[in-house]
Design a protein around this motif. Structure first.
Motif, PDB file in Angstrom:
ATOM      1  N   PRO A  68      43.553  37.487  30.781  1.00 31.71           N
ATOM      2  CA  PRO A  68      42.617  37.306  31.895  1.00 31.71           C
ATOM      3  C   PRO A  68      43.326  36.998  33.206  1.00 31.71           C
ATOM      4  CG  PRO A  68      41.806  36.192  29.945  1.00 31.71           C
ATOM      5  CD  PRO A  68      43.190  36.663  29.615  1.00 31.71           C
ATOM      6  N   LEU A  69      42.715  37.449  34.296  1.00 25.51           N
ATOM      7  CA  LEU A  69      43.289  37.254  35.625  1.00 25.51           C
ATOM      8  C   LEU A  69      42.852  35.949  36.270  1.00 25.51           C
ATOM      9  CD1 LEU A  69      42.740  40.828  37.093  1.00 25.51           C
ATOM     10  CD2 LEU A  69      44.799  39.930  36.024  1.00 25.51           C
ATOM     11  N   GLN A  70      41.813  35.327  35.724  1.00 23.44           N
ATOM     12  CA  GLN A  70      41.255  34.121  36.324  1.00 23.44           C
ATOM     13  C   GLN A  70      40.903  33.122  35.230  1.00 23.44           C
ATOM     14  OE1 GLN A  70      37.844  35.411  38.542  1.00 23.44           O
ATOM     15  NE2 GLN A  70      38.977  36.999  39.643  1.00 23.44           N
ATOM     16  N   ASP A  71      40.849  31.850  35.595  1.00 18.37           N
ATOM     17  CA  ASP A  71      40.444  30.829  34.637  1.00 18.37           C
ATOM     18  C   ASP A  71      38.929  30.645  34.619  1.00 18.37           C
ATOM     19  OD1 ASP A  71      40.724  29.822  37.263  1.00 18.37           O
ATOM     20  OD2 ASP A  71      40.754  27.773  36.538  1.00 18.37           O
ATOM     21  N   SER A  72      38.226  31.260  35.579  1.00 13.68           N
ATOM     22  CA  SER A  72      36.761  31.259  35.600  1.00 13.68           C
ATOM     23  C   SER A  72      36.299  32.707  35.588  1.00 13.68           C
ATOM     24  CB  SER A  72      36.222  30.545  36.840  1.00 13.68           C
ATOM     25  OG  SER A  72      36.534  29.173  36.811  1.00 13.68           O
ATOM     26  N   LEU A  73      35.772  33.152  34.465  1.00 10.39           N
ATOM     27  CA  LEU A  73      35.416  34.554  34.274  1.00 10.39           C
ATOM     28  C   LEU A  73      33.901  34.746  34.300  1.00 10.39           C
ATOM     29  CD1 LEU A  73      37.850  35.348  31.321  1.00 10.39           C
ATOM     30  CD2 LEU A  73      38.177  35.916  33.730  1.00 10.39           C
ATOM     31  N   VAL A  74      33.483  35.919  34.711  1.00  4.55           N
ATOM     32  CA  VAL A  74      32.064  36.274  34.716  1.00  4.55           C
ATOM     33  C   VAL A  74      31.620  36.580  33.286  1.00  4.55           C
ATOM     34  CG1 VAL A  74      30.352  37.959  35.495  1.00  4.55           C
ATOM     35  CG2 VAL A  74      32.132  37.158  37.066  1.00  4.55           C
ATOM     36  N   ASP A  75      30.499  36.035  32.900  1.00  4.10           N
ATOM     37  CA  ASP A  75      29.912  36.320  31.588  1.00  4.10           C
ATOM     38  C   ASP A  75      29.073  37.592  31.701  1.00  4.10           C
ATOM     39  OD1 ASP A  75      28.587  36.420  29.192  1.00  4.10           O
ATOM     40  OD2 ASP A  75      28.101  34.288  29.130  1.00  4.10           O
ATOM     41  N   TRP A  76      29.690  38.730  31.376  1.00  3.87           N
ATOM     42  CA  TRP A  76      29.024  40.023  31.539  1.00  3.87           C
ATOM     43  C   TRP A  76      28.003  40.304  30.439  1.00  3.87           C
ATOM     44  CZ3 TRP A  76      29.570  42.354  36.005  1.00  3.87           C
ATOM     45  CH2 TRP A  76      30.732  42.118  36.764  1.00  3.87           C
ATOM     46  N   VAL A  77      27.984  39.485  29.388  1.00  4.27           N
ATOM     47  CA  VAL A  77      27.076  39.716  28.265  1.00  4.27           C
ATOM     48  C   VAL A  77      25.731  39.023  28.470  1.00  4.27           C
ATOM     49  CG1 VAL A  77      26.740  39.376  25.784  1.00  4.27           C
ATOM     50  CG2 VAL A  77      29.002  40.005  26.664  1.00  4.27           C
ATOM     51  N   ASN A  78      25.763  37.803  29.005  1.00  5.45           N
ATOM     52  CA  ASN A  78      24.543  37.009  29.089  1.00  5.45           C
ATOM     53  C   ASN A  78      23.896  37.035  30.466  1.00  5.45           C
ATOM     54  OD1 ASN A  78      24.628  36.070  26.323  1.00  5.45           O
ATOM     55  ND2 ASN A  78      26.384  34.826  26.930  1.00  5.45           N
ATOM     56  N   ASP A  79      24.368  36.191  31.392  1.00  5.53           N
ATOM     57  CA  ASP A  79      23.648  36.062  32.662  1.00  5.53           C
ATOM     58  C   ASP A  79      24.439  36.529  33.880  1.00  5.53           C
ATOM     59  OD1 ASP A  79      25.545  34.117  32.702  1.00  5.53           O
ATOM     60  OD2 ASP A  79      24.163  32.427  32.811  1.00  5.53           O
ATOM     61  N   TYR A  80      25.609  37.133  33.672  1.00  2.20           N
ATOM     62  CA  TYR A  80      26.423  37.686  34.758  1.00  2.20           C
ATOM     63  C   TYR A  80      26.851  36.622  35.775  1.00  2.20           C
ATOM     64  CZ  TYR A  80      24.440  41.962  32.848  1.00  2.20           C
ATOM     65  OH  TYR A  80      24.054  42.957  31.999  1.00  2.20           O
ATOM     66  N   SER A  81      26.930  35.392  35.349  1.00  2.00           N
ATOM     67  CA  SER A  81      27.384  34.311  36.215  1.00  2.00           C
ATOM     68  C   SER A  81      28.763  33.838  35.765  1.00  2.00           C
ATOM     69  CB  SER A  81      26.403  33.133  36.168  1.00  2.00           C
ATOM     70  OG  SER A  81      26.375  32.562  34.869  1.00  2.00           O
ATOM     71  N   SER A  92      45.691  33.592  38.284  1.00  3.95           N
ATOM     72  CA  SER A  92      46.269  34.230  37.102  1.00  3.95           C
ATOM     73  C   SER A  92      47.200  33.288  36.345  1.00  3.95           C
ATOM     74  CB  SER A  92      47.003  35.513  37.490  1.00  3.95           C
ATOM     75  OG  SER A  92      48.077  35.257  38.368  1.00  3.95           O
ATOM     76  N   ALA A  93      47.898  32.404  37.071  1.00  6.38           N
ATOM     77  CA  ALA A  93      48.769  31.420  36.412  1.00  6.38           C
ATOM     78  C   ALA A  93      47.933  30.448  35.588  1.00  6.38           C
ATOM     79  CB  ALA A  93      49.593  30.663  37.451  1.00  6.38           C
ATOM     80  N   ARG A  94      46.798  30.023  36.127  1.00  8.29           N
ATOM     81  CA  ARG A  94      45.913  29.129  35.385  1.00  8.29           C
ATOM     82  C   ARG A  94      45.330  29.831  34.159  1.00  8.29           C
ATOM     83  NH1 ARG A  94      43.892  24.597  37.492  1.00  8.29           N
ATOM     84  NH2 ARG A  94      41.837  24.992  36.593  1.00  8.29           N
ATOM     85  N   ALA A  95      44.939  31.086  34.320  1.00  4.71           N
ATOM     86  CA  ALA A  95      44.390  31.842  33.199  1.00  4.71           C
ATOM     87  C   ALA A  95      45.442  32.049  32.117  1.00  4.71           C
ATOM     88  CB  ALA A  95      43.870  33.196  33.687  1.00  4.71           C
ATOM     89  N   ARG A  96      46.672  32.250  32.525  1.00  9.52           N
ATOM     90  CA  ARG A  96      47.751  32.453  31.557  1.00  9.52           C
ATOM     91  C   ARG A  96      47.944  31.217  30.686  1.00  9.52           C
ATOM     92  NH1 ARG A  96      54.180  33.253  32.877  1.00  9.52           N
ATOM     93  NH2 ARG A  96      54.844  33.762  30.754  1.00  9.52           N
ATOM     94  N   VAL A  97      47.814  30.028  31.278  1.00  4.68           N
ATOM     95  CA  VAL A  97      47.931  28.796  30.499  1.00  4.68           C
ATOM     96  C   VAL A  97      46.817  28.720  29.461  1.00  4.68           C
ATOM     97  CG1 VAL A  97      47.777  26.282  30.596  1.00  4.68           C
ATOM     98  CG2 VAL A  97      49.146  27.507  32.280  1.00  4.68           C
ATOM     99  N   LEU A  98      45.584  28.991  29.882  1.00  6.30           N
ATOM    100  CA  LEU A  98      44.464  28.937  28.947  1.00  6.30           C
ATOM    101  C   LEU A  98      44.629  29.958  27.820  1.00  6.30           C
ATOM    102  CD1 LEU A  98      41.439  28.522  31.402  1.00  6.30           C
ATOM    103  CD2 LEU A  98      42.869  26.755  30.349  1.00  6.30           C
ATOM    104  N   HIS A  99      45.054  31.154  28.183  1.00  2.93           N
ATOM    105  CA  HIS A  99      45.281  32.195  27.175  1.00  2.93           C
ATOM    106  C   HIS A  99      46.371  31.779  26.198  1.00  2.93           C
ATOM    107  CE1 HIS A  99      47.383  35.888  25.732  1.00  2.93           C
ATOM    108  NE2 HIS A  99      46.157  36.292  25.502  1.00  2.93           N
ATOM    109  N   SER A 100      47.430  31.162  26.691  1.00  2.00           N
ATOM    110  CA  SER A 100      48.529  30.738  25.829  1.00  2.00           C
ATOM    111  C   SER A 100      48.120  29.599  24.911  1.00  2.00           C
ATOM    112  CB  SER A 100      49.736  30.322  26.680  1.00  2.00           C
ATOM    113  OG  SER A 100      50.276  31.430  27.368  1.00  2.00           O
ATOM    114  N   LEU A 101      47.199  28.753  25.359  1.00  2.00           N
ATOM    115  CA  LEU A 101      46.678  27.698  24.494  1.00  2.00           C
ATOM    116  C   LEU A 101      45.802  28.297  23.392  1.00  2.00           C
ATOM    117  CD1 LEU A 101      45.787  24.969  27.144  1.00  2.00           C
ATOM    118  CD2 LEU A 101      47.465  24.729  25.296  1.00  2.00           C
ATOM    119  N   VAL A 102      44.993  29.275  23.745  1.00  2.00           N
ATOM    120  CA  VAL A 102      44.130  29.930  22.758  1.00  2.00           C
ATOM    121  C   VAL A 102      44.955  30.663  21.706  1.00  2.00           C
ATOM    122  CG1 VAL A 102      42.468  31.806  22.442  1.00  2.00           C
ATOM    123  CG2 VAL A 102      42.118  30.135  24.259  1.00  2.00           C
TER     124      VAL A 102
END
Length: 269
Positions: A243-256, A119-129
């Motif tokens: 987001p809770l993670q810096d690697s998220l599941v793509d629920w729209v395309n291939d669920y990976s 979650s700390a890593r995701a927070r950094v990415l979110h703050s950059l966005v």
């Protein structure tokens, strides 16, 4: 710039006296002069230098430290100096100075990273966005790991205010992309629940979960609630889904897992 060794002595006087002392230290150390290379700084002087360098809003300063063991302490030092130099509140300093640790797991063993680290890593990415962070303290290994794309992080984020136009179902979709798990009742970090016109979720790094109540497709109220009793306790004007993670599941395309980006991609936004 010539090698510098600066020892910062903390005063016991008022915050104004501390601010004056630190500004004097910055001037005497030559930190106000633009330089491509600075060497010979003590640990505290490094934090002071970065706090001074990160004073410009709209730009991001990155301090790379050798290991994760240094990330937390250096982050705390920079927050302290930035608060003293600019008169920021503690909460503001925690928003603009963020740690970026590595996942601390062997990627070949298939184990998920610890919740707080992810979650700390995701927070950094979110703050950059969202262009909110000013200083990032990163371990060297944290920068080389693949992460979700800026578009995926954005899809798992939303800022909610009273009167916001969004359906409970659409908010539930955002929470799913953000990595929240559906549970009823919500009493642990990373959980969410949709019950008609009420959406509960428990953000990372928050002491209380959030309850959003809707009238139709409009946010009517935002409240914190007690996870033990499930009773609403205090109103809020706004809240963010991060987001809770810096690697998220793509629920729209291939669920990976979407790991199509690097940290450097976020610096070129």
């Amino acid at each position: 710039m010539a090698p510098l060794g600066v020892d910062v002595i903390m005063p016991t006087s008022t915050s104004f006296g501390l601010q004056t002392l630190l500004k004097t230290a910055v001037k005497r150390a030559g930190f106000e002069i633009e330089a491509k290379t600075v060497t010979g700084l003590s640990t505290s002087a490094q934090a002071l230098f970065v706090a001074r360098a990160g004073r410009h809003k709209g730009s991001v300063s990155i301090l790379v430290v050798p290991s994760d063991a240094s990330v937390a302490s250096v982050t705390a030092d920079i927050r302290f100096f930035l608060t003293a130099l600019e008169g920021l509140s503690e909460s503001s300093a925690h928003q603009v100075v963020l740690p970026l640790p590595s996942r601390e797991v062997d990627p070949y063993r298939g184990l998920p990273p610890h919740f707080e680290i992810a979650s700390a890593r995701a927070r950094v990415l979110h703050s950059l966005v969202t262009d909110k962070v000013r200083i990032i303290v990163a371990s060297a290994s944290a920068l080389v790991m693949r992460v979700s794309s800026p578009e995926q992080i954005t899809a798992g984020s939303v800022a909610l205010t009273l009167g916001h136009d969004i359906t409970p179902t659409a908010l539930g979709d955002v929470l799913q992309v953000a990595g929240f798990a559906r549970e009823d009742p919500v009493d642990k970090h990373g959980e969410c629940c949709i019950r008609g016109g009420v959406v509960d979720f428990f953000p990372a790094n928050e002491s209380k979960p959030v309850r959003i109540e809707f009238i139709g497709d409009v946010v009517e109220s935002i409240r914190r609630f007690d996870p033990a009793t499930q009773r609403s306790i205090e109103p809020e004007d706004h809240v963010e889904v991060v987001p809770l993670q810096d690697s998220l599941v793509d629920w729209v395309n291939d669920y990976s897992l979407n790991e199509s980006a690097s940290f450097l991609d976020y610096l070129n936004l």
